[in-house]
Write a protein that holds these residues in place. Structure first.
Motif, mmCIF file in Angstrom:
data_model
loop_
_atom_site.group_PDB
_atom_site.id
_atom_site.type_symbol
_atom_site.label_atom_id
_atom_site.label_comp_id
_atom_site.label_asym_id
_atom_site.label_seq_id
_atom_site.Cartn_x
_atom_site.Cartn_y
_atom_site.Cartn_z
ATOM 1 N N GLN A 152 62.274 36.011 39.942
ATOM 2 C CA GLN A 152 62.222 35.834 41.402
ATOM 3 C C GLN A 152 61.817 37.127 42.135
ATOM 4 N N SER A 153 62.033 38.281 41.520
ATOM 5 C CA SER A 153 61.722 39.543 42.201
ATOM 6 C C SER A 153 60.399 40.154 41.744
ATOM 7 N N VAL A 154 59.759 39.532 40.732
ATOM 8 C CA VAL A 154 58.511 40.095 40.190
ATOM 9 C C VAL A 154 57.425 40.201 41.266
ATOM 10 N N LYS A 155 57.277 39.167 42.088
ATOM 11 C CA LYS A 155 56.219 39.156 43.096
ATOM 12 C C LYS A 155 56.362 40.337 44.054
ATOM 13 N N ASP A 156 57.590 40.577 44.549
ATOM 14 C CA ASP A 156 57.809 41.684 45.491
ATOM 15 C C ASP A 156 57.600 43.038 44.824
ATOM 16 N N VAL A 157 58.017 43.142 43.558
ATOM 17 C CA VAL A 157 57.850 44.416 42.838
ATOM 18 C C VAL A 157 56.366 44.714 42.638
ATOM 19 N N ILE A 158 55.615 43.723 42.223
ATOM 20 C CA ILE A 158 54.171 43.914 42.008
ATOM 21 C C ILE A 158 53.466 44.273 43.310
ATOM 22 N N GLN A 159 53.876 43.613 44.401
ATOM 23 C CA GLN A 159 53.249 43.908 45.693
ATOM 24 C C GLN A 159 53.532 45.332 46.123
ATOM 25 N N SER A 160 54.742 45.832 45.843
ATOM 26 C CA SER A 160 55.062 47.221 46.202
ATOM 27 C C SER A 160 54.211 48.198 45.411
ATOM 28 N N LEU A 161 53.901 47.852 44.148
ATOM 29 C CA LEU A 161 53.032 48.699 43.329
ATOM 30 C C LEU A 161 51.606 48.701 43.875
ATOM 31 N N VAL A 162 51.159 47.536 44.326
ATOM 32 C CA VAL A 162 49.820 47.437 44.921
ATOM 33 C C VAL A 162 49.745 48.241 46.217
ATOM 34 N N ASP A 163 50.807 48.141 47.040
ATOM 35 C CA ASP A 163 50.832 48.867 48.314
ATOM 36 C C ASP A 163 50.770 50.376 48.106
ATOM 37 N N ASP A 164 51.342 50.849 47.005
ATOM 38 C CA ASP A 164 51.361 52.286 46.724
ATOM 39 C C ASP A 164 50.205 52.721 45.829
ATOM 40 N N ASP A 165 49.228 51.817 45.620
ATOM 41 C CA ASP A 165 48.045 52.120 44.797
ATOM 42 C C ASP A 165 48.395 52.430 43.349
ATOM 43 N N LEU A 166 49.538 51.934 42.879
ATOM 44 C CA LEU A 166 49.913 52.116 41.479
ATOM 45 C C LEU A 166 49.464 50.921 40.642
ATOM 46 N N ALA A 167 49.086 49.848 41.321
ATOM 47 C CA ALA A 167 48.541 48.666 40.657
ATOM 48 C C ALA A 167 47.404 48.117 41.513
ATOM 49 N N LEU A 168 46.474 47.432 40.868
ATOM 50 C CA LEU A 168 45.323 46.875 41.564
ATOM 51 C C LEU A 168 45.328 45.359 41.417
ATOM 52 N N LYS A 169 44.664 44.689 42.368
ATOM 53 C CA LYS A 169 44.527 43.238 42.257
ATOM 54 C C LYS A 169 43.137 42.852 42.742
ATOM 55 N N ASP A 170 42.650 41.739 42.209
ATOM 56 C CA ASP A 170 41.329 41.267 42.602
ATOM 57 C C ASP A 170 41.277 39.764 42.400
ATOM 58 N N LYS A 171 40.533 39.104 43.264
ATOM 59 C CA LYS A 171 40.405 37.652 43.172
ATOM 60 C C LYS A 171 39.138 37.310 42.403
ATOM 61 N N ILE A 172 39.307 36.578 41.342
ATOM 62 C CA ILE A 172 38.185 36.117 40.526
ATOM 63 C C ILE A 172 38.209 34.597 40.544
ATOM 64 N N GLY A 173 37.235 34.017 41.209
ATOM 65 C CA GLY A 173 37.249 32.566 41.401
ATOM 66 C C GLY A 173 38.397 32.205 42.316
ATOM 67 N N SER A 174 39.260 31.324 41.846
ATOM 68 C CA SER A 174 40.414 30.911 42.652
ATOM 69 C C SER A 174 41.691 31.619 42.205
ATOM 70 N N SER A 175 41.571 32.520 41.233
ATOM 71 C CA SER A 175 42.746 33.198 40.684
ATOM 72 C C SER A 175 42.779 34.668 41.095
ATOM 73 N N ILE A 176 44.007 35.216 41.231
ATOM 74 C CA ILE A 176 44.200 36.624 41.569
ATOM 75 C C ILE A 176 44.801 37.328 40.356
#
Length: 230
Positions: A44-68
Motif C-alpha cells: 500500500q505504501s509502494v506508490k508513495d515511496v516510488i513517487q518520492s524517489l521520482v520527485d527527488d530525481d533518484l528514480a525515473l519514469k516514462d510512459k511507453i504506450g499505455s504503461s508507465i
C-alpha cells in the motif's frame, strides 16, 4: 514480546532503490507493489515511496504506450548528489561574497565613528538638541487652539459682536507671531546643528522627520478669518 518497528520513509526509499540497483531493470508499478513486501515495504505504501524517489530525481519514469515504467540506476543517485553539491557550492560562494561586502560596508561605517572623548561629547550634545526639539514640539502644540486656520474654521458662519471680532483678530496676530517666532528658532537650531555635527547629517534629517519638520516646513502666512458681525 515487543512489537516489530515499521520502516521509516527513508528506510523504505532505500529498500525500493535496492530493487532497482540489484536488477537494473524496468518495472511497472504493480510489479513494484509485489516486490516491495519482500523488502519489508508494504504494497500500500509502494506508490508513495516510488513517487518520492521520482520527485527527488533518484528514480525515473516514462510512459511507453499505455504503461508507465519506473527505473533507477546508481548513476541517478550520483547525478542527484552532484546537483545538490553544485547548488550548495554556488550558495556558499554567494554567501562568502555577500559576507565580504558586508565587512567592507561595516568598516566604512566605522570610519569617523571611532570611540573618543570628542565623539562622546558630540553625542551628548546631540542628545541635548533632541531634548530641546521635543520641548519645542510640545510647546508649539500649546498654540494649536490659537492657530489662524483653526480659528477660521471655528468662526465661519458664527455671528459675534464687533468688540469680540477685535479680540479675535488680536489673538490671531499674537498666535501668528508666536508660531513664526518658534519657527525661526527651529531654523536657527537646525543651522547650528548642521555646522556643529556635519558628520551626523543623516541622523539629524531622520530626527527632523520624526518630529514633523519636513521639507515643506516654513513660516505661517497670516490668514484673515471670515467672521460675520452682529
Amino acid at each position: 514480546m515487543s512489537k516489530k518497528r515499521g520502516l521509516s520513509l527513508e528506510e523504505k526509499r532505500e529498500k525500493m532503490l535496492e530493487i532497482f540497483y540489484d536488477s537494473q531493470d524496468f518495472y511497472l508499478l504493480k510489479e513494484l507493489e509485489k516486490l516491495g513486501p519482500k523488502k519489508g515495504v508494504i504494497s500500500q505504501s509502494v506508490k508513495d515511496v516510488i513517487q518520492s524517489l521520482v520527485d527527488d530525481d533518484l528514480a525515473l519514469k516514462d510512459k511507453i504506450g499505455s504503461s508507465i515504467y519506473f527505473w533507477s540506476l546508481p548513476s541517478c543517485a550520483g547525478n542527484q548528489l552532484r546537483n545538490v553539491s553544485n547548488k550548495l557550492g554556488s550558495d556558499l560562494k554567494s554567501s562568502k561574497k555577500r559576507l565580504a561586502e558586508l565587512i567592507v560596508q561595516r568598516d566604512n561605517l566605522k570610519k569617523g565613528r571611532e570611540d573618543s572623548d570628542e565623539r562622546e561629547e558630540a553625542l551628548a550634545e546631540l542628545k541635548t538638541v533632541e531634548t530641546k526639539y521635543n520641548e519645542l514640539k510640545s510647546e508649539m502644540g500649546q498654540f494649536a487652539d490659537n492657530d489662524p486656520a483653526t480659528l477660521e474654521a471655528m468662526t465661519v458662519g458664527i455671528l459675534i459682536p464687533s468688540c469680540m471680532l477685535t479680540l479675535a483678530e488680536n489673538a490671531i496676530e499674537v498666535s501668528h507671531a508666536a508660531a513664526n517666532r518658534w519657527t525661526d528658532n527651529i531654523f536657527t537650531i537646525r543651522q547650528w546643528c548642521s555646522k556643529k555635527f556635519p558628520q551626523a547629517k543623516e541622523q539629524l534629517e531622520h530626527l527632523y522627520t520624526e518630529i514633523g519638520i519636513t521639507e515643506d516646513f516654513d513660516y505661517l502666512e497670516l490668514v484673515n478669518p471670515v467672521i460675520a458681525q452682529i
